[in-house]
Design an enzyme around this catalytic site. Structure first.
Site, short mmCIF file in Angstrom:
data_model
loop_
_atom_site.label_atom_id
_atom_site.label_comp_id
_atom_site.label_asym_id
_atom_site.label_seq_id
_atom_site.Cartn_x
_atom_site.Cartn_y
_atom_site.Cartn_z
N GLU A 123 25.65 46.28 52.74
CA GLU A 123 24.85 46.73 53.89
C GLU A 123 23.37 46.40 53.69
OE1 GLU A 123 25.77 50.88 54.46
OE2 GLU A 123 27.68 50.42 55.41
N GLU A 268 34.82 49.32 55.23
CA GLU A 268 34.83 50.76 54.95
C GLU A 268 35.13 51.51 56.23
OE1 GLU A 268 31.20 52.07 53.11
OE2 GLU A 268 31.07 50.32 51.79
#
Length: 484
Positions: A123, A268
């Site tokens: 991220e 995720e």
């Protein structure tokens, strides 16, 4: 014998739904994080993965012990390059080659580890990072890809960059308005084109829980898969849950920028079980089972039909994770810290239809550190003691709406003391808060609040053991300085 044929037909008919379910969730993945004070031995975790039919695992680094344990398991592995290494990988081709040689080639060629992906960063474009990794991610990605080519692994091992769902947005609030975020649009196009050109997937992390956490007005039912939410109509396409809508916003963003057929991995997705009023076992079970049922039919989403490539977040709780985003960060696992299931969850991968716990887990003695019976709540040392214990222990299960939210003042103090005590392997010195603590063999747990007994420490090496003891000694010196 006369009914044999008919009986076989009946059995097949009964088994068809189960067989279809098994086929549809083939290849479910899980994230294996290791930010734990007392991690399970890697061999125990690999057995846990295999026992539960989890065929893919995503790591956040390239931990040698984890990868060695995965050798020969057949489990597909995604290794990770942490964000703090991106600048080095970006600026030095030699560093990239060395990293690939040590963390990919060696394990693939000599350890029989089925590494399929390298996650370059995690991220890195998250808005809260304020652009820290914007300029290093793309060149790091290029260098790692070049290093994989040089190592002869580029056809087997693909690069990817797990992105938070905040890298795209919708101008209309509906999926069809999806595009990459304006401030990072050029960076995203560069990276996405590079991935696409090299046959690599776009990896995205999607969290309906976060939508609910940051927006108290978010419609709760829209986070789940029960069909109870008010539908969102997008030009005739109906969405009854935020996951499908979020995923399809990405599909639209990719399509608008020339990547209509690009593969997508959900890196995720999960729901925490503690640390917030909306984080509990009931909601977590409802979300996770709802999601598994939702993807079981291989129907995909309205914009992208077919099976979804998914890694559940996460496998096991991590009590050393940063709680800056929220106290829930330490409670994402479908298993507790000790590999015991939190709730009923059918992944469609076991004969029992239930999660199988970790085996041969070794616990410390059945004893706890609690507030001394004779201690008074107005003792001036208690506030400092609790503050110290929570800072070095884990008090994220305390507070409004949490699993231990029903404790009284003495219970809260005892929980804090015990957390610190267990984290320090029940060392005598860890339950010597001046005149206010004591060790008990009577379990102080309540119906909803679990006072943990820590598992025996697993030491990957002597350095870790020395570091653990050193930390306790240094901490006690600091504490005594505060209270004396």
């Amino acid at each position: 014998m006369g009914c044999l044929k008919g009986c076989v037909i009946i059995i097949i008919i009964i088994l068809i739904p189960f067989l279809c379910w098994m086929e549809s969730v083939d290849g479910i993945g899980a994230n294996w994080g290791t930010q734990s004070s007392h991690p399970l031995p890697p061999e125990t975790v690999v057995k846990l993965l295999r026992d539960n039919g989890i065929q893919k695992v995503k790591l956040f680094d390239a931990d040698y012990g984890s990868l060695r344990a995965l050798g020969g398991s057949g489990i597909e592995v995604m290794v990770g390059i942490p964000n703090d290494m991106l600048a080095t990988m970006a600026s030095s081709m030699k560093a990239a080659e060395k990293w690939v040689s040590k963390n990919v080639s060696d394990h693939v060629n000599n350890g029989n580890v089925n590494i399929r992906y390298v996650a370059v960063g995690n991220e890195p474009f998250l808005s809260t990072y304020n652009g820290t990794f914007l300029k290093s991610t793309y060149p790091a990605l290029q260098n790692i890809q070049a290093a994989l080519i040089k190592a002869g692994l580029a056809t087997k091992v693909k690069v990817t960059v797990p992105q938070n769902a905040d890298v795209y947005e919708s101008s209309t609030g509906a999926p069809s308005g999806g595009d990459f975020r304006a401030d990072i649009h050029d960076f995203m196009i560069k990276i996405t084109k590079f991935l696409n050109d090299n046959g690599s997937p776009f990896t995205v992390n999607i969290y309906p829980f976060i939508s609910l956490y940051i927006n108290p007005n978010f419609p709760v039912e829209y986070a789940f898969f029960d069909g109870n939410a008010t539908p969102v109509n997008d030009g005739g396409t109906t969405y009854t849950n935020v996951f499908d809508a979020n995923y399809d916003t990405l599909v639209w963003a990719l399509q608008k920028n020339g990547f209509a057929n690009m593969g997508i991995i959900v890196g995720e997705i999960g729901w925490p079980s503690d640390g917030d009023r909306n984080a509990n076992n009931q909601y977590a079970q409802r979300f996770m089972q709802g999601f598994m049922t939702h993807i079981a039919g291989n129907k995909g989403t309205p914009m992208r039909t077919g099976p979804l490539d998914v890694y559940l977040f996460s496998l096991i709780d991590e009590d050393d994770k940063s709680i800056q985003p929220g106290n829930f960060e330490r409670h994402w696992g479908v298993f507790y810290y000790d590999g015991q299931p939190k709730y009923s969850l059918n992944l469609g991968t076991t004969n029992s239809g239930a999660l199988i716990p970790a085996s041969n887990v070794r616990y410390l003695q059945k004893k706890w550190c609690v507030m001394k019976d004779s201690a008074k709540l107005d003792d001036p040392s208690i506030a400092q003691s609790v503050s110290y214990a929570c800072a070095l222990g884990d008090c994220t299960s305390l507070g409004y709406g949490t699993s231990c939210g029903d404790l009284d003042a003495r219970g809260n103090i005892s929980y804090a003391f015990n957390s610190y005590y267990q984290k320090n392997d029940q060392a005598d010195e860890a339950c010597k808060f001046p005149n206010v603590s004591m060790v008990t063999k009577e379990d102080p747990s309540t119906r909803t609040c679990r006072f943990e007994i820590m598992i025996e420490p697993y030491f990957a090496g002597v350095d870790r053991l020395i570091g653990s003891v050193g930390s306790l000694v240094a901490g006690l010196v600091l504490f005594l300085a505060l209270v004396l």
